[in-house]
Scaffold this motif. Sequence first.
Motif, mmCIF file in Angstrom:
data_model
loop_
_atom_site.group_PDB
_atom_site.id
_atom_site.type_symbol
_atom_site.label_atom_id
_atom_site.label_comp_id
_atom_site.label_asym_id
_atom_site.label_seq_id
_atom_site.Cartn_x
_atom_site.Cartn_y
_atom_site.Cartn_z
ATOM 1 N N MET A 108 27.232 34.471 42.031
ATOM 2 C CA MET A 108 28.315 35.197 42.832
ATOM 3 C C MET A 108 29.031 36.249 42.121
ATOM 4 O O MET A 108 29.582 35.786 41.226
ATOM 5 C CB MET A 108 28.995 34.117 43.692
ATOM 6 N N ILE A 109 29.430 37.214 42.764
ATOM 7 C CA ILE A 109 30.455 38.308 42.210
ATOM 8 C C ILE A 109 31.345 38.443 43.013
ATOM 9 O O ILE A 109 31.488 38.792 44.298
ATOM 10 C CB ILE A 109 29.462 39.523 41.938
ATOM 11 N N LEU A 110 32.963 38.407 42.408
ATOM 12 C CA LEU A 110 33.959 38.564 43.100
ATOM 13 C C LEU A 110 34.592 39.987 42.583
ATOM 14 O O LEU A 110 34.382 40.089 41.206
ATOM 15 C CB LEU A 110 34.867 37.456 42.718
ATOM 16 N N ALA A 111 35.124 40.839 43.540
ATOM 17 C CA ALA A 111 35.744 41.784 43.195
ATOM 18 C C ALA A 111 37.314 41.694 43.475
ATOM 19 O O ALA A 111 37.587 41.582 44.791
ATOM 20 C CB ALA A 111 35.278 43.096 43.710
ATOM 21 N N VAL A 112 38.420 41.528 42.498
ATOM 22 C CA VAL A 112 39.711 41.088 42.903
ATOM 23 C C VAL A 112 40.547 42.222 42.788
ATOM 24 O O VAL A 112 40.630 42.818 41.671
ATOM 25 C CB VAL A 112 40.044 39.896 42.272
ATOM 26 N N PHE A 113 41.521 42.697 43.640
ATOM 27 C CA PHE A 113 42.127 43.918 43.533
ATOM 28 C C PHE A 113 43.497 43.563 43.696
ATOM 29 O O PHE A 113 44.163 42.827 44.861
ATOM 30 C CB PHE A 113 41.970 45.048 44.669
ATOM 31 N N ASP A 114 44.672 43.875 42.986
ATOM 32 C CA ASP A 114 46.269 43.942 43.178
ATOM 33 C C ASP A 114 46.353 44.880 44.345
ATOM 34 O O ASP A 114 45.320 45.856 44.408
ATOM 35 C CB ASP A 114 46.618 44.257 41.800
ATOM 36 N N LEU A 115 47.453 44.962 44.772
ATOM 37 C CA LEU A 115 47.879 45.782 45.968
ATOM 38 C C LEU A 115 48.666 46.955 45.152
ATOM 39 O O LEU A 115 48.157 48.453 45.045
ATOM 40 C CB LEU A 115 48.694 45.280 47.098
ATOM 41 N N ASP A 116 49.866 46.690 44.951
ATOM 42 C CA ASP A 116 50.864 47.946 44.436
ATOM 43 C C ASP A 116 50.409 48.419 43.260
ATOM 44 O O ASP A 116 50.220 47.943 42.090
ATOM 45 C CB ASP A 116 52.308 47.277 44.204
ATOM 46 N N HIS A 117 50.387 49.951 43.278
ATOM 47 C CA HIS A 117 50.056 50.730 42.077
ATOM 48 C C HIS A 117 48.654 50.496 41.814
ATOM 49 O O HIS A 117 48.302 50.945 40.830
ATOM 50 C CB HIS A 117 50.950 50.464 40.869
ATOM 51 N N THR A 118 47.834 49.420 42.324
ATOM 52 C CA THR A 118 46.260 49.600 42.280
ATOM 53 C C THR A 118 45.672 49.822 43.554
ATOM 54 O O THR A 118 45.135 51.199 43.324
ATOM 55 C CB THR A 118 45.989 47.961 41.793
ATOM 56 N N VAL A 133 38.420 29.502 45.698
ATOM 57 C CA VAL A 133 37.057 29.704 45.429
ATOM 58 C C VAL A 133 36.353 28.205 44.781
ATOM 59 O O VAL A 133 35.111 28.188 44.533
ATOM 60 C CB VAL A 133 36.558 30.914 44.945
ATOM 61 N N GLY A 134 37.272 27.802 44.266
ATOM 62 C CA GLY A 134 36.665 26.623 43.112
ATOM 63 C C GLY A 134 36.652 27.197 41.635
ATOM 64 O O GLY A 134 37.252 28.254 41.401
ATOM 65 N N GLU A 135 35.941 26.523 40.829
ATOM 66 C CA GLU A 135 35.825 26.706 39.501
ATOM 67 C C GLU A 135 35.370 27.960 39.336
ATOM 68 O O GLU A 135 34.308 28.532 39.727
ATOM 69 C CB GLU A 135 35.033 25.610 38.764
ATOM 70 N N LEU A 136 36.124 28.743 38.303
ATOM 71 C CA LEU A 136 35.870 30.246 38.334
ATOM 72 C C LEU A 136 34.541 30.554 37.177
ATOM 73 O O LEU A 136 34.210 31.874 37.319
ATOM 74 C CB LEU A 136 36.992 31.121 37.874
ATOM 75 N N GLY A 137 34.130 29.468 36.543
ATOM 76 C CA GLY A 137 33.098 29.535 35.570
ATOM 77 C C GLY A 137 31.775 30.123 36.295
ATOM 78 O O GLY A 137 31.174 30.769 35.531
#
Length: 197
Positions: free
Chosen positions: A1-11, A163-167
């Motif tokens: 599984m691939i996750l794409a995680v974005f910050d909000l401010d200035h990102t 999402v559980g364990e990130l490994g």
Amino acid sequence: MILAVFDLDHTLTKRESLLLFFCVVRGWPRFVGGLVRLMPAIARYALKQIDNQRLKQAFCREYLGQWERSTVTAWGERFTDRYLWGMLRPAAVERLRWHQAQGHRTLIVSASPELYLRPLAERLGVDGVLGTRLVTVAGRLTGEIDGANCYGPEKVRRLRELVGELGGYEIYAYGDSRGDRELLAIATHPYYRCFGP
């Protein structure tokens, strides 16, 4: 599984959103008056006597305390449509759309309140939101933060909680500040103030 995680401010956005949200919700005169009352807390933060959670809580008490949650939620919708949407970085949205086209799970993880992160996520088609939560009692916001400000290590803790364990994940993370450091550190593909190699 691939996750794409974005910050909000200035990102995802070109500028800070929270102070603008307070200004829009309360109006310019009330916002300025609140800043005057908040000067002692701002000074204590500048002197490192309080952390960013206590400063943010002081702002939330000043501008959102005792407001009906339904009213502030409606303001969050309007704020997203009238202001936040126009603040998005085209390059960030393009990268988000690339992840979505690949079938990656997309998330916004930010210290901003979920009150306006959720409507933005819905409009962008993002799969989930992790943001700062506010306490509600009898339908009114108290101005208190529910748990920890979603900043720094709390971003990683909340991601694990979701999402559980990130490994087992391949993680793309996009951030711009010290508050994203821990999130970028656990990412397979960390992007600091950029959206590609």
